[in-house]
Design an enzyme around this catalytic site. Structure first.
Site, PDB file in Angstrom:
ATOM      1  N   HIS A  62      27.592  65.993 -70.885  1.00 33.49           N
ATOM      2  CA  HIS A  62      27.159  65.631 -72.346  1.00 33.49           C
ATOM      3  C   HIS A  62      28.006  64.513 -72.759  1.00 33.49           C
ATOM      4  CE1 HIS A  62      29.960  68.803 -72.856  1.00 33.49           C
ATOM      5  NE2 HIS A  62      30.221  68.604 -74.119  1.00 33.49           N
ATOM      6  N   HIS A  64      30.196  64.294 -75.216  1.00 31.10           N
ATOM      7  CA  HIS A  64      31.552  64.562 -75.899  1.00 31.10           C
ATOM      8  C   HIS A  64      32.829  63.974 -74.913  1.00 31.10           C
ATOM      9  CE1 HIS A  64      30.058  68.001 -78.891  1.00 31.10           C
ATOM     10  NE2 HIS A  64      30.051  66.578 -79.286  1.00 31.10           N
ATOM     11  N   ASP A  66      35.693  64.881 -74.399  1.00 37.03           N
ATOM     12  CA  ASP A  66      36.391  65.678 -73.132  1.00 37.03           C
ATOM     13  C   ASP A  66      35.684  65.833 -72.071  1.00 37.03           C
ATOM     14  OD1 ASP A  66      34.979  67.358 -74.822  1.00 37.03           O
ATOM     15  OD2 ASP A  66      35.933  69.133 -74.217  1.00 37.03           O
ATOM     16  N   HIS A  67      34.508  65.425 -71.745  1.00 38.15           N
ATOM     17  CA  HIS A  67      33.780  65.521 -70.624  1.00 38.15           C
ATOM     18  C   HIS A  67      33.450  63.938 -70.081  1.00 38.15           C
ATOM     19  CE1 HIS A  67      32.742  69.935 -71.093  1.00 38.15           C
ATOM     20  NE2 HIS A  67      33.168  69.514 -72.295  1.00 38.15           N
ATOM     21  N   HIS A 139      23.723  73.022 -77.332  1.00 38.90           N
ATOM     22  CA  HIS A 139      25.042  72.723 -77.776  1.00 38.90           C
ATOM     23  C   HIS A 139      24.767  71.588 -79.180  1.00 38.90           C
ATOM     24  CE1 HIS A 139      29.220  72.320 -77.726  1.00 38.90           C
ATOM     25  NE2 HIS A 139      29.425  71.036 -77.393  1.00 38.90           N
ATOM     26  N   ASP A 209      28.670  72.373 -71.959  1.00 39.07           N
ATOM     27  CA  ASP A 209      29.087  73.341 -73.081  1.00 39.07           C
ATOM     28  C   ASP A 209      27.484  73.800 -73.538  1.00 39.07           C
ATOM     29  OD1 ASP A 209      31.558  72.173 -72.690  1.00 39.07           O
ATOM     30  OD2 ASP A 209      31.662  71.155 -74.622  1.00 39.07           O
ATOM     31  N   HIS A 268      36.646  75.794 -69.154  1.00 40.20           N
ATOM     32  CA  HIS A 268      36.774  75.209 -70.454  1.00 40.20           C
ATOM     33  C   HIS A 268      37.230  76.254 -71.656  1.00 40.20           C
ATOM     34  CE1 HIS A 268      34.548  73.453 -74.010  1.00 40.20           C
ATOM     35  NE2 HIS A 268      34.869  72.334 -73.374  1.00 40.20           N
TER      36      HIS A 268
END
Lengths: 320, 320
Positions: A62, A64, A66-67, A139, A209, A268
Site C-alpha cells: 500500500h 503509506h 513506511d512501506h 485499511h 496493513d 509491523h
C-alpha cells in the site's frame, strides 16, 4: 524459500527495528523478491548478502510511506551499481505515479527499465519458480496481501512401479518425469500414474496493513505461512479507542487459530514495544497475547532474522 | 555552533557512511538546523539526542536523491511524534513540487505546516541567532551553498571606560550594551564607543555538490569553516575522465589554500573509499591529497562526528 526481514516496525523506525521490508529468497540463495520497501531498506540490505542485481520483482502492499519511501533510493542504488536487467514492480497505482513524479523532480535516470503493474488488476504474475496473486485487504488506504505459490516443484518418479511394469530406464522415464504422457508397446503411459509430488506446493501469504484478517479465510487456505501485521495488543488498541486500520495480536491470532494455519509470522510492531523484555511494554506482550489465541507455531519477526520454509512446509528460524 | 554529520557518503550509502545530512546545532544544544536530508537521515538522528520538535529549518542544496530522499520519512516521523510547530524548508523549487506529489500519492498528512521557500530567490533568511544566505554553485543540476552567519553575538561592555567617563552603573549601561545610544548629562553617548565584540561573527558555509570551488571566493571571505564535497582524489577523477560535476580533494584544497580559509571540513566521499586505512583506496588517500594542497586545519567528516566552532573561530572535534 527463505524469508529475511529487513524491517519489522510500524510507522516509524526505532533503534532496533526498521520500517517494513521483507526479502523472499529462492532456494539458490541469490534470486529474491522484495515485499514493501520502507525507508532505509537498502541500508538493511548492506547487512545481507543479497544483491540488487538478483532482485526479481518488488511488491508494494500500500502507499503509506513506511512501506514505500525506500523505493527511489533502492532503485537509484541499483542503477549506480550497474543493474541493466528490467525490474517488475507490482504496486497500487499511486506508487507508479509517485515514482514518475520522483524521477521528474529529482532528475533520477535509471539504466534499466522499470515495469509497473497495478496490484488492483488482481492478476496472477508468473516468475521462474513462483506464481503470485493478490487480495484486497481493509485499511485506511487500499492495501493488499500477496500470495507466493511454488510452481516448479521437484517431482518424485516411481521407478519401482516403472520397473515392475516392464518399462526400463530410458528417455521415457524423463518424459514421464516432466509430466508428459508417453507411448510404449502400443500403450499410453500416463505421467500421473508414475509421478507424484511428495509435498504440497509451498505457499506464503504476505499482507499489508489490515484490520480484517477474516478477509483472508479462503486466500490462506493453501498457505503454510501467513506474514501479517500485529501492530498492538488488544489492550493498547482498546485504550487508544481507534485501531487506525490495524490488527491486534488477539485479532490475527484468533483468525489464524480458526483456519488451523500451519505457521503464523507476526511483524509491523508499534514503536512503543521494546525489544528488551525487561522494559514495558515489550514485544513479549504481543507474543503472549498471540500465543493465548493461537496454538500453532508462532514467530515474531526481528530485523535481519531469516526464516526457512522447508519443502515439508515446516518453518524455522535459520541460525547462521 | 556544533556541526554533527548524519551522513558523509556520495551517491549511495555504505556500511559505515550514510548519504548526505548535516545538523547545525545552536549553543543551547537543542535547537538545530538540517542541511540536506538523504535517505535514512531520521535513522541517524535516532543515534543522537536531537529532537524533531527542536528542528528550526531544513535547507536542501539540490534535488539529487542522496541529498533529499529522507525528507518525506523525516517529516512523517515528526508528525507522528506530535510536532505542531510550523517548519520552514528552504530548497530548490523541484523539492517543493516533489514533496507535494509525495503527499498526494502516498496520502501523507502532516499535523504541522511546512513552508517551502525557494533557494533560487537568494534571500537572506533570518532565524533567532543566525542569518542564512545562499549562492549558486556548479553541478549537473542547480546546486547551492548556504552561509550561516551569527547575528546574536555576546557584546563586551567597556565598564572601565564608562567609569572613567563618570557614567555609573545603571539602566544606561544596559541600554548601551544593547547597541542603543543614550542621553546623559546633556550629552549623547554612542553605544559603539562603549561596546565591542571580542570576536567576529561566526560564519559557516555548507555547500552542495560543486565542481567549481572558485565560485565561492567572495562568499567564503567571512567564513571560519567551509563544508565542501570532496568526492574523489584527482587521480580517480582523471582515470574516470569525468568528474560528474564533483570536486576532487586537490581542487577544493587548492581553493581553500588560495583564500587562506581558517578551517576546511571535507565530506561526501565516494563509496569506493574505505574507512579502514589498511584497505585501498581509503579515505586517507583523500586526506593526504587535500593536505598536500591546503596547509590549514583540515577535517574529514565522519558519520556522527561532532565538530564545535568556538566563539574564537576555532574548529575542533567534540569527543564525548
Amino acid at each position: 524459500m527463505d524469508l529475511l526481514f529487513l524491517g519489522t516496525s510500524a510507522g516509524v523506525p526505532t533503534k532496533k527495528r526498521n520500517v517494513t521490508g521483507l526479502a523472499l529468497i529462492e532456494e539458490t540463495g541469490s534470486d529474491w523478491f522484495l515485499v514493501d520497501c520502507g525507508e532505509a531498506t537498502q541500508h538493511r540490505l548492506l547487512r545481507t548478502r543479497l544483491s540488487l542485481h538478483d532482485l526479481q520483482a518488488i511488491f508494494i502492499t500500500h502507499v503509506h510511506g513506511d512501506h514505500c519511501y525506500g523505493l527511489p533510493g533502492l532503485l537509484a542504488s541499483a542503477g549506480m551499481s550497474g543493474r541493466k536487467k528490467p525490474l517488475t514492480i507490482i504496486a497500487p497505482a499511486g506508487i507508479a505515479e509517485w515514482f514518475k513524479a520522483t524521477q521528474q523532480f529529482t532528475q533520477l535516470y535509471l539504466p534499466f527499465e522499470v515495469d509497473f503493474l497495478p496490484t488492483e488488476a488482481l492478476d496472477t504474475w508468473s516468475f521462474a519458480h513462483w506464481a503470485v496473486d493478490a487480495i484486497p485487504l481493509s485499511h485506511r488506504v487500499p492495501s493488499f496481501g500477496y500470495r507466493f505459490t511454488e510452481t516448479a516443484r521437484e517431482p518424485y518418479l516411481n521407478t519401482e512401479k516403472l520397473t515392475a511394469d516392464g518399462i526400463s530406464r530410458g528417455p521415457i522415464w524423463g518424459q514421464l518425469r516432466k509430466g508428459i504422457d508417453a507411448f510404449h508397446d502400443g500403450q499410453t503411459l500416463k505421467s500421473s500414474d508414475y509421478v507424484h509430488y511428495p509435498h504440497p506446493a509451498r505457499c506464503v501469504v504476505v499482507c499489508g496493513d489490515n484490520d480484517q484478517p477474516e478477509l483472508l479465510r479462503t486466500f490462506c487456505q493453501p498457505a503454510q505461512v501467513l506474514v501479517h501485521e500485529s501492530t498492538y495488543t488488544q489492550e493498547v488498541a482498546d485504550k487508544a479507542g481507534d485501531t487506525f486500520g490495524h490488527s491486534s495480536a488477539a485479532l490475527i491470532a484468533t483468525f489464524a487459530q480458526s483456519i488451523a494455519l500451519p505457521n503464523l509470522l507476526l511483524t509491523h510492531f508499534s514503536a512503543r514495544y521494546q525489544a528488551n523484555p525487561e522494559q514495558s511494554p515489550s514485544i513479549e506482550d504481543i507474543r503472549s497475547e498471540a500465543a493465548h489465541y493461537y496454538q500453532g507455531p508462532l514467530f515474531l519477526a526481528e530485523d535481519l532474522a531469516r526464516y526457512r520454509l522447508a519443502k515439508t512446509g515446516d518453518l524455522s528460524l535459520v541460525t547462521s
